[in-house]
Design a protein around this motif. Structure first.
Motif, PDB file in Angstrom:
ATOM      1  N   TRP A 162       6.282   6.693   7.595  1.00 23.47           N
ATOM      2  CA  TRP A 162       6.353   5.524   6.536  1.00 23.47           C
ATOM      3  C   TRP A 162       5.890   4.190   6.944  1.00 23.47           C
ATOM      4  O   TRP A 162       5.888   3.689   7.854  1.00 23.47           O
ATOM      5  N   TRP A 183       3.936   9.603   4.306  1.00 21.42           N
ATOM      6  CA  TRP A 183       3.611  11.306   4.158  1.00 21.42           C
ATOM      7  C   TRP A 183       4.977  12.216   4.734  1.00 21.42           C
ATOM      8  O   TRP A 183       5.202  11.867   5.957  1.00 21.42           O
ATOM      9  N   ASP A 218       0.055   0.464   0.671  1.00 21.46           N
ATOM     10  CA  ASP A 218      -1.407   1.332   0.682  1.00 21.46           C
ATOM     11  C   ASP A 218      -1.700   1.806   2.097  1.00 21.46           C
ATOM     12  O   ASP A 218      -2.792   2.442   2.479  1.00 21.46           O
ATOM     13  N   LYS A 219      -0.683   1.589   2.965  1.00 19.47           N
ATOM     14  CA  LYS A 219      -1.181   2.082   4.400  1.00 19.47           C
ATOM     15  C   LYS A 219      -0.892   3.506   4.674  1.00 19.47           C
ATOM     16  O   LYS A 219      -2.091   4.081   5.277  1.00 19.47           O
ATOM     17  N   VAL A 220      -0.148   4.266   4.116  1.00 18.84           N
ATOM     18  CA  VAL A 220      -0.069   5.791   4.629  1.00 18.84           C
ATOM     19  C   VAL A 220      -0.707   6.835   3.252  1.00 18.84           C
ATOM     20  O   VAL A 220       0.029   6.647   2.254  1.00 18.84           O
ATOM     21  N   GLU A 221      -1.955   6.954   3.701  1.00 13.40           N
ATOM     22  CA  GLU A 221      -2.386   7.993   2.533  1.00 13.40           C
ATOM     23  C   GLU A 221      -2.293   9.588   3.142  1.00 13.40           C
ATOM     24  O   GLU A 221      -2.036  10.435   2.858  1.00 13.40           O
ATOM     25  N   ASP A 222      -3.002   9.815   4.272  1.00 11.16           N
ATOM     26  CA  ASP A 222      -3.252  11.055   4.887  1.00 11.16           C
ATOM     27  C   ASP A 222      -2.584  10.524   6.248  1.00 11.16           C
ATOM     28  O   ASP A 222      -3.327   9.829   7.247  1.00 11.16           O
ATOM     29  N   SER A 275       4.718   3.513   1.433  1.00  4.59           N
ATOM     30  CA  SER A 275       3.967   4.575   1.290  1.00  4.59           C
ATOM     31  C   SER A 275       4.391   5.602   2.421  1.00  4.59           C
ATOM     32  O   SER A 275       4.627   5.010   3.555  1.00  4.59           O
TER      33      SER A 275
END
Length: 253
Positions: free
Chosen positions: A110, A203, A115-119, A201
């Motif tokens: 987290w 994953w 906008d930091k964590v996408e994949d 953000s």
């Protein structure tokens, strides 16, 4: 969810419904830090539905276990693992047969930045972050799961110089929330409510990357004869508590 022993079920229902001769009481409990938000919500419901009150202390499972062994006046433990409650049973500190899994936790990579964590795996492999926060794996099961995840992704050695370690999962979260770390492995319950990640953000780490985070509760010998403790444990296994638990991203049995 499976029912608890008949004796506890009967006492819990009597206390929950306000029936019987037992007077309103107080339960003193120890709760794993990852379960802070849902437990506070459950306590509010429980105190509203019964005449009992609850005093809860939150911290890493390892530290809570040590405090119990050193005589802390807790009457039940809601751990972040199965190992410590099982040990307390074996050591004669907990009531035999009272242990059960109240939640199965999820880990999330987290960031407070939306906008930091996408994949998640790609981010970890790239090293495009200043610090990564985790809970102390020696004290916190979520810290253990974090290390297992990094090992499964083969990024542990590369990330180690960037690690910031919190004493428990609450402190690991604070490091990220305050910007002292760009990202961190935290409990999904810390960033989710009502089935959605509420800020930043993240994953959600697949469960096959670490051992299951099965969280067990157990009644301690100090609370064996306290109707408030019995009632709270039964309430924790009821529909209202289950709805809260699932709303914070946990699974239940």
């Amino acid at each position: 969810m499976p029912s608890i022993r008949p004796l506890i079920l009967t006492a819990g229902l009597l206390a929950t419904c306000g029936i019987g001769t037992a007077a309103a009481g107080e339960a003193q409990i120890a709760v794993a830090a990852n379960f802070t938000a849902p437990m506070k919500a459950i306590i509010d419901l429980f105190e509203g539905d019964t005449e009992h009150t609850v005093r809860a202390s939150y911290g890493s499972t390892g530290k809570l276990y040590a405090q119990i062994k050193n005589g802390a006046p807790f009457e039940a433990l809601l751990a972040a693992d199965q190992r410590r409650p099982e040990l307390l049973e074996e050591e004669g500190v907990a009531v035999d047969g009272s242990r059960f899994t109240y939640a199965i936790g999820s880990l999330v990579l987290w960031s407070a930045d939306a906008d930091k964590v996408e994949d998640g795996p790609s981010l970890l492999e790239s090293g495009d972050f200043n610090k990564l926060s985790i809970a102390n794996p020696k004290l916190a099961p979520y810290g253990e799961a974090s290390v297992e995840t990094m090992q499964a992704l083969d990024v542990e050695a590369a990330i180690e110089p960037k690690l910031v370690m919190g004493e428990n999962i609450a402190q690991a979260y604070q490091f990220v929330d305050t910007g002292n770390a760009d990202i961190g492995f935290v409990a999904l319950s810390q960033v989710m409510e009502g089935g959605e990640i509420t800020k930043g953000s993240g994953w959600i780490v697949p469960g096959d990357l670490h051992a299951p985070i099965r969280q067990d509760a157990v009644i301690l010998e100090r609370g064996a004869d306290n109707p408030a403790v019995t009632a709270l444990v039964e309430y924790l296994r009821g529909e209202k508590a289950e709805a809260v638990i699932r709303g914070f991203g946990y699974l239940t049995e």
